[in-house]
Design a protein around this motif. Structure first.
Motif, PDB file in Angstrom:
ATOM      1  N   TYR A  27       0.763  -1.053   0.179  1.00  0.00           N
ATOM      2  CA  TYR A  27      -0.148   0.032   0.028  1.00  0.00           C
ATOM      3  C   TYR A  27       1.055   1.251  -0.107  1.00  0.00           C
ATOM      4  N   TRP A  28       0.509   2.400  -0.808  1.00  0.00           N
ATOM      5  CA  TRP A  28       1.255   3.629  -0.758  1.00  0.00           C
ATOM      6  C   TRP A  28       0.023   4.769  -0.571  1.00  0.00           C
ATOM      7  N   GLU A  29       0.437   5.451   0.371  1.00  0.00           N
ATOM      8  CA  GLU A  29      -0.374   6.756   0.461  1.00  0.00           C
ATOM      9  C   GLU A  29      -0.529   7.634  -0.563  1.00  0.00           C
ATOM     10  N   PRO A  30      -1.365   8.294  -0.768  1.00  0.00           N
ATOM     11  CA  PRO A  30      -1.397   9.361  -1.992  1.00  0.00           C
ATOM     12  C   PRO A  30      -0.062  10.152  -1.961  1.00  0.00           C
TER      13      PRO A  30
ATOM     14  N   GLU B  38       4.241 -21.724 -11.169  1.00  0.00           N
ATOM     15  CA  GLU B  38       3.592 -20.885 -10.234  1.00  0.00           C
ATOM     16  C   GLU B  38       2.400 -20.179 -11.045  1.00  0.00           C
ATOM     17  N   TYR B  39       1.336 -20.041 -10.412  1.00  0.00           N
ATOM     18  CA  TYR B  39       0.064 -19.416 -11.031  1.00  0.00           C
ATOM     19  C   TYR B  39      -0.170 -18.108 -10.130  1.00  0.00           C
ATOM     20  N   VAL B  40      -0.485 -17.096 -10.832  1.00  0.00           N
ATOM     21  CA  VAL B  40      -0.203 -15.795 -10.258  1.00  0.00           C
ATOM     22  C   VAL B  40      -1.492 -14.834 -10.803  1.00  0.00           C
ATOM     23  N   ALA B  41      -2.367 -14.119 -10.107  1.00  0.00           N
ATOM     24  CA  ALA B  41      -3.402 -13.175 -10.237  1.00  0.00           C
ATOM     25  C   ALA B  41      -2.982 -12.065  -9.556  1.00  0.00           C
ATOM     26  N   TYR B  42      -2.744 -10.844 -10.198  1.00  0.00           N
ATOM     27  CA  TYR B  42      -2.697  -9.475  -9.631  1.00  0.00           C
ATOM     28  C   TYR B  42      -3.472  -8.434  -9.970  1.00  0.00           C
ATOM     29  N   TRP B  43      -3.352  -7.338  -9.119  1.00  0.00           N
ATOM     30  CA  TRP B  43      -3.984  -6.092  -9.466  1.00  0.00           C
ATOM     31  C   TRP B  43      -3.313  -4.887  -9.004  1.00  0.00           C
ATOM     32  N   HIS B  44      -3.271  -4.066  -9.912  1.00  0.00           N
ATOM     33  CA  HIS B  44      -2.553  -2.745  -9.436  1.00  0.00           C
ATOM     34  C   HIS B  44      -3.604  -1.694  -9.148  1.00  0.00           C
ATOM     35  N   VAL B  45      -4.048  -1.320  -8.219  1.00  0.00           N
ATOM     36  CA  VAL B  45      -5.189  -0.665  -7.847  1.00  0.00           C
ATOM     37  C   VAL B  45      -5.157   1.025  -7.731  1.00  0.00           C
ATOM     38  N   LEU B  46      -5.230   1.886  -8.516  1.00  0.00           N
ATOM     39  CA  LEU B  46      -5.127   3.408  -8.312  1.00  0.00           C
ATOM     40  C   LEU B  46      -6.452   4.010  -8.089  1.00  0.00           C
TER      41      LEU B  46
ATOM     42  N   GLY C 175      -4.459  11.556 -16.020  1.00  0.00           N
ATOM     43  CA  GLY C 175      -4.631  12.873 -15.346  1.00  0.00           C
ATOM     44  C   GLY C 175      -4.196  12.768 -13.954  1.00  0.00           C
ATOM     45  N   LEU C 176      -4.713  13.830 -13.237  1.00  0.00           N
ATOM     46  CA  LEU C 176      -4.324  13.976 -11.984  1.00  0.00           C
ATOM     47  C   LEU C 176      -4.359  12.779 -10.998  1.00  0.00           C
ATOM     48  N   HIS C 177      -5.162  11.778 -11.310  1.00  0.00           N
ATOM     49  CA  HIS C 177      -5.350  10.718 -10.503  1.00  0.00           C
ATOM     50  C   HIS C 177      -4.010   9.948 -10.526  1.00  0.00           C
ATOM     51  N   GLN C 178      -2.976  10.127 -10.786  1.00  0.00           N
ATOM     52  CA  GLN C 178      -1.899   9.353 -10.757  1.00  0.00           C
ATOM     53  C   GLN C 178      -1.265   9.576  -9.301  1.00  0.00           C
ATOM     54  N   GLN C 179      -1.861  10.529  -8.726  1.00  0.00           N
ATOM     55  CA  GLN C 179      -1.267  10.941  -7.231  1.00  0.00           C
ATOM     56  C   GLN C 179      -2.095  10.412  -6.179  1.00  0.00           C
ATOM     57  N   ARG C 180      -3.030   9.565  -6.339  1.00  0.00           N
ATOM     58  CA  ARG C 180      -4.008   8.809  -5.565  1.00  0.00           C
ATOM     59  C   ARG C 180      -3.476   7.604  -4.772  1.00  0.00           C
ATOM     60  N   GLU C 181      -3.877   7.272  -3.753  1.00  0.00           N
ATOM     61  CA  GLU C 181      -3.308   6.031  -2.993  1.00  0.00           C
ATOM     62  C   GLU C 181      -3.285   4.749  -3.811  1.00  0.00           C
TER      63      GLU C 181
END
Length: 211
Positions: A91-94, A151-159, A186-192
């Motif tokens: 997890y990354w904060e905004p 190995e079987y993998v599922a992943y998500w990068h949530v912005l 746009g500016l949403h790149q700065q979100r958590e």
């Protein structure tokens, strides 16, 4: 050439304006509260659950933490009989980490650099999925192998409330990606941000309904 020069100047000015705005005025909402480790199941009947280090040695872990610069991270394995399921969440904060840098550490890049081979014919891209009737964000599904182990993998990068997907692979880089992401997100790149990965020695569709 004149048109390209003017277009380049406009893009540069727009990028600088957006960067200045996000740095000085844009404050995204933080929704994550508490300890990330408490969000994952730590006890479940019949399963052996272990907290795992993020790297093999303490020095390597410090390097990983320095590179990824996350706010919190946890990696746990769940084992029962011959089934092992790993759950990794970071997890990354905004305003903590550029989305492109987080994306550059997906299994498509990091695992491949570590000697794993992706099998595209057995993988899925932006796969629609749901759990208990509830739709989830589309998942990136990968099948990888190394030293006769699969190995079987599922992943998500949530912005924020979006999914960030960049098809970058190890050794490849799209020079236009910073500009494209500016126009797409746009500016949403700065979100958590969250990065969630599930890996198992069994295919994901076989373990998906496991409680």
């Amino acid at each position: 050439r004149k048109f390209l020069l003017i277009f380049g100047i406009i893009v540069a000015l727009a990028s600088l304006s957006a960067l200045a705005y996000t740095t000085l005025f844009y404050t995204p909402t933080k929704t994550m509260q508490g300890d990330l480790k408490e969000q994952l199941v730590s006890e479940f009947d019949g399963w052996e659950i272990e907290e795992q280090p993020l790297a093999e040695t303490e020095a390597m872990q410090e390097t990983v933490e320095g590179i990824l610069n996350f706010s919190q991270a946890v990696y746990r394995t769940y084992q029962r009989g011959g089934t092992t399921i790993g759950v990794y969440v970071a997890y990354w904060e905004p305003k903590m980490m550029p989305v492109r840098l987080v994306q550059s550490h997906t299994p498509d890049v990091c695992w491949v650099r570590s000697g794993w081979e992706i099998h595209p014919e057995e993988s899925g891209f932006s796969v629609n999925c749901q759990l208990d009737g509830q739709p989830l964000f589309p998942a990136e599904m990968r099948t990888l192998s190394k030293s006769n182990h699969t190995e079987y993998v599922a992943y998500w990068h949530v912005l924020g409330d979006h999914i960030y997907v960049n098809r970058s692979k190890a050794g490849q880089w799209d020079r236009w990606d910073p500009i494209k992401t500016l126009f797409v997100y746009g500016l949403h790149q700065q979100r958590e941000q969250f990065f969630v990965r599930i890996n198992s020695n069994r295919p994901i569709d076989e373990i998906w309904e496991t409680p």
